[in-house]
Design a protein around this motif. Structure first.
Motif, short mmCIF file in Angstrom:
data_model
loop_
_atom_site.label_atom_id
_atom_site.label_comp_id
_atom_site.label_asym_id
_atom_site.label_seq_id
_atom_site.Cartn_x
_atom_site.Cartn_y
_atom_site.Cartn_z
N THR A 8 21.40 1.55 22.94
CA THR A 8 21.96 1.40 24.29
C THR A 8 20.97 1.81 25.36
O THR A 8 21.05 1.35 26.50
N ASP A 9 20.02 2.70 25.02
CA ASP A 9 19.02 3.12 25.99
C ASP A 9 17.90 2.10 26.14
O ASP A 9 17.46 1.82 27.25
N GLU A 10 17.43 1.57 25.04
CA GLU A 10 16.21 0.75 25.07
C GLU A 10 16.47 -0.74 25.02
O GLU A 10 15.61 -1.53 25.36
N GLY A 11 17.64 -1.19 24.55
CA GLY A 11 17.96 -2.61 24.59
C GLY A 11 17.22 -3.44 23.57
O GLY A 11 16.58 -4.42 23.93
N TYR A 12 17.28 -3.09 22.30
CA TYR A 12 16.66 -3.89 21.25
C TYR A 12 17.73 -4.36 20.27
O TYR A 12 18.88 -3.90 20.30
N VAL A 13 17.35 -5.29 19.42
CA VAL A 13 18.21 -5.72 18.32
C VAL A 13 17.47 -5.40 17.03
O VAL A 13 16.24 -5.37 16.99
N PHE A 14 18.23 -5.14 15.97
CA PHE A 14 17.58 -4.79 14.70
C PHE A 14 18.39 -5.35 13.53
O PHE A 14 19.58 -5.69 13.65
N TRP A 15 17.72 -5.46 12.41
CA TRP A 15 18.36 -5.87 11.16
C TRP A 15 17.63 -5.21 10.01
O TRP A 15 16.52 -4.68 10.17
N ALA A 16 18.25 -5.22 8.83
CA ALA A 16 17.68 -4.54 7.66
C ALA A 16 17.63 -5.51 6.49
O ALA A 16 18.46 -6.42 6.37
N SER A 17 16.64 -5.32 5.63
CA SER A 17 16.52 -6.12 4.42
C SER A 17 15.88 -5.28 3.33
O SER A 17 14.93 -4.53 3.60
N PRO A 18 16.39 -5.35 2.10
CA PRO A 18 15.81 -4.56 1.01
C PRO A 18 14.45 -5.10 0.60
O PRO A 18 14.18 -6.30 0.69
N LEU A 19 13.57 -4.22 0.17
CA LEU A 19 12.26 -4.64 -0.33
C LEU A 19 12.39 -5.13 -1.75
O LEU A 19 13.24 -4.67 -2.53
N GLU A 20 11.52 -6.09 -2.11
CA GLU A 20 11.60 -6.67 -3.45
C GLU A 20 11.24 -5.67 -4.53
O GLU A 20 11.78 -5.69 -5.63
N ARG A 21 10.30 -4.79 -4.20
CA ARG A 21 9.86 -3.80 -5.18
C ARG A 21 10.26 -2.40 -4.72
O ARG A 21 10.23 -2.10 -3.53
N GLY A 22 10.58 -1.55 -5.67
CA GLY A 22 10.88 -0.17 -5.37
C GLY A 22 12.27 0.01 -4.79
O GLY A 22 13.11 -0.90 -4.80
N GLU A 23 12.50 1.18 -4.26
CA GLU A 23 13.80 1.55 -3.71
C GLU A 23 13.75 1.66 -2.19
O GLU A 23 14.50 2.44 -1.60
N GLY A 24 12.91 0.88 -1.57
CA GLY A 24 12.77 0.94 -0.13
C GLY A 24 13.60 -0.11 0.58
O GLY A 24 14.05 -1.09 -0.03
N ILE A 25 13.80 0.09 1.87
CA ILE A 25 14.50 -0.86 2.71
C ILE A 25 13.74 -0.97 4.03
O ILE A 25 13.18 0.02 4.52
N SER A 26 13.68 -2.18 4.56
CA SER A 26 12.91 -2.43 5.78
C SER A 26 13.86 -2.72 6.94
O SER A 26 14.72 -3.60 6.85
N PHE A 27 13.68 -1.95 8.01
CA PHE A 27 14.41 -2.20 9.26
C PHE A 27 13.43 -2.82 10.25
O PHE A 27 12.34 -2.30 10.46
N ARG A 28 13.84 -3.92 10.85
CA ARG A 28 13.02 -4.56 11.88
C ARG A 28 13.79 -4.62 13.18
O ARG A 28 14.98 -4.97 13.18
N MET A 29 13.12 -4.29 14.26
CA MET A 29 13.73 -4.41 15.58
C MET A 29 12.77 -5.18 16.47
O MET A 29 11.55 -5.07 16.34
N ILE A 30 13.34 -5.96 17.38
CA ILE A 30 12.53 -6.73 18.31
C ILE A 30 12.88 -6.26 19.72
O ILE A 30 14.06 -6.05 20.04
N LEU A 31 11.87 -6.09 20.56
CA LEU A 31 12.07 -5.53 21.89
C LEU A 31 10.92 -5.93 22.80
O LEU A 31 9.88 -6.43 22.34
N ASP A 32 11.08 -5.68 24.10
CA ASP A 32 10.01 -5.94 25.06
C ASP A 32 8.89 -4.94 24.85
O ASP A 32 9.12 -3.78 24.49
N VAL A 33 7.66 -5.38 25.13
CA VAL A 33 6.52 -4.51 24.92
C VAL A 33 6.59 -3.27 25.79
O VAL A 33 6.12 -2.19 25.41
N GLN A 34 7.22 -3.37 26.96
CA GLN A 34 7.30 -2.23 27.85
C GLN A 34 8.22 -1.12 27.32
O GLN A 34 8.17 0.01 27.79
N ASP A 35 9.08 -1.47 26.34
CA ASP A 35 9.96 -0.47 25.73
C ASP A 35 9.35 0.15 24.47
O ASP A 35 9.91 1.09 23.92
N THR A 36 8.23 -0.40 24.01
CA THR A 36 7.72 -0.03 22.70
C THR A 36 7.37 1.44 22.60
O THR A 36 7.72 2.11 21.60
N GLU A 37 6.66 1.98 23.58
CA GLU A 37 6.21 3.37 23.46
C GLU A 37 7.38 4.34 23.46
O GLU A 37 7.39 5.30 22.67
#
Length: 341
Positions: A27-56
Motif C-alpha cells: 500500500t505504501d509503494e504501489g507494486y504488484v507481486f506473484w510467487a512461483s516455486p523453483l524447479e529445484r530445491g525447496e525454494g520459492i521465488s517472489f517477483r514484484m514489478i514497480l516503477d524505478v523511482q520506488d525501487t530503492e
C-alpha cells in the motif's frame, strides 16, 4: 518512467512471512507481486514489478528483512513494459478496502543505490581490459592531436576510460565506501600514469613539428573551461543516476579528460614545458570539477547508505570532500590569476 522487477528467492517454509511483508508494504509503494516455486530445491521465488523511482525504498525495506541471512537472495533487473499498466493496477487496488497507508518515504526519481553501485563498479575496477582501453584511447588521442583532426579526438573522448574511476570516486565519497574509494583511486592513478607516459614517449620520439590548433587549444585554460567542466560533470552524474548510458556520450565529449592529459604528455616529451603546464592545469581542473560536481549532485539526489550510522558518517565525509575539492579549485583559480590566464 522505467520499470524494474525485484525477485526475492526464499525457502518455502518462510512463504507466509514473506507474503505478509509484501502485503504490508504494497500500500505504501504501489507494486504488484506473484510467487512461483523453483524447479529445484525447496525454494520459492517472489517477483514484484514497480516503477524505478520506488525501487530503492522497497529494496531498503526488504534488505533489512531478508539480507541478514544467506537463505534469501534479492535480484533486480529491468522490465520493458507490463500489461495491464502499473498505474491501472494501482488504481484497481484502490477500489478495494485497504487500511490507510502509513507515511512513506519520498519517491526517488532515479535508479536505486544498488543499481547505481553496480553500474559504476563495472567502470571502476582495474583490469586488463581497462589498461588496453587506456592505451588504445591514448594512441587515438595522440594521433588526433598531432594531426589536428577533430573527428579522431572525439573518438578518444567517447572511449573515455578515465571518466569511470572519477565517477566511482565521487560515489564512494558520497557513500563513505573506503574500498570503492581505494579501487577508484588505484584505477584512476594507473590510467593517468599510462596515458601521460605513453604521450610523453610519443612526444620524445616524434617531437611536435607543428603545434596544431587542437594542441594549442588544450595548452591553455580559461574560466569558461571551469564552468563547462562543472556543468558537464553535474550533467554526467545526473545521466548516471537515471541509468541512461547512451546520454553519457555527449558528456564524454564535453568533459574531456583524456585529450588535455595526452597534450600535456606530448608537450612534456617534446620539452615544451609552458605548454605542458597549461595542458596539465586544464586536465587537473576537469578532474577537480568533475569530482566536486559529482559529490554535490549525488548528495542532492539523496544517495546515501542504508543504516543511520553509516548515513551520518558518509554525510560528514561527503561534505568534507566537497570542501576539499572546492579548496583545490580555488587554489587553481588563484594560480590562473597569478599567471594571468
Amino acid at each position: 518512467m522505467a520499470l524494474r522487477v525485484i525477485e526475492i528467492v526464499t525457502p518455502r517454509s518462510d512463504k507466509d512471512d514473506v507474503v505478509r511483508s509484501l502485503e504490508e508494504h504494497r500500500t505504501d509503494e504501489g507494486y504488484v507481486f506473484w510467487a512461483s516455486p523453483l524447479e529445484r530445491g525447496e525454494g520459492i521465488s517472489f517477483r514484484m514489478i514497480l516503477d524505478v523511482q520506488d525501487t530503492e525504498n522497497v529494496l531498503d525495506k526488504f534488505e533489512q528483512l531478508f539480507a541478514w541471512t544467506d537463505k534469501y537472495r534479492i535480484v533486480v533487473y529491468p522490465a520493458e513494459a507490463t500489461i495491464p499498466r502499473l498505474d491501472k493496477l494501482a488504481s484497481e487496488d484502490k477500489n478495494e478496502f485497504t487500511p490507510a497507508p502509513k507515511e512513506s518515504e519520498p519517491k526517488k526519481n532515479r535508479i536505486s543505490r544498488e543499481e547505481l553501485y553496480a553500474d559504476v563498479l563495472d567502470t571502476t575496477l582495474l583490469s586488463r581490459n581497462y589498461v588496453i582501453l587506456v592505451l588504445l584511447s591514448s594512441l587515438v588521442a595522440i594521433i588526433g592531436l598531432l594531426r589536428g583532426n577533430v573527428a579522431i579526438i572525439i573518438g578518444a573522448m567517447v572511449l573515455a576510460p578515465l571518466l569511470g574511476p572519477n565517477v566511482g570516486l565521487s560515489l564512494a565519497t558520497t557513500l563513505g565506501d573506503k574500498k570503492l574509494s581505494m579501487e577508484s583511486l588505484k584505477t584512476m592513478t594507473v590510467g593517468i600514469a599510462l596515458c601521460f607516459f605513453l604521450a610523453a614517449a610519443a612526444g620524445l620520439l616524434l617531437g611536435i613539428p607543428h603545434v596544431t590548433d587542437e594542441l594549442a587549444a588544450r595548452s591553455v585554460i580559461s574560466y569558461s573551461d571551469i564552468i563547462l567542466a562543472i556543468v558537464s560533470g553535474a550533467a554526467g552524474i545526473v545521466t548516471v543516476t537515471q541509468g541512461v548510458p547512451t546520454s553519457l556520450v555527449g558528456v564524454m565529449v564535453a568533459l574531456s579528460l583524456l585529450p588535455p592529459l595526452v597534450a600535456s604528455g606530448l608537450f612534456f616529451g617534446a620539452g615544451m614545458m609552458p605548454h605542458a603546464l597549461g595542458a596539465g592545469m586544464l586536465f587537473l581542473a576537469n578532474v577537480i570539477c568533475l569530482n566536486l560536481a559529482g559529490v554535490v549532485t549525488f548528495i542532492l539526489f539523496g544517495i546515501q547508505p542504508l543504516s543511520w550510522w553509516d548515513k551520518e558518517q558518509a554525510k560528514n565525509g561527503a561534505w568534507r570532500a566537497a570542501i576539499l575539492w572546492t579548496l583545490l579549485l580555488a587554489a587553481l583559480v588563484v594560480l590562473m590569476v597569478y599567471e594571468g590566464r
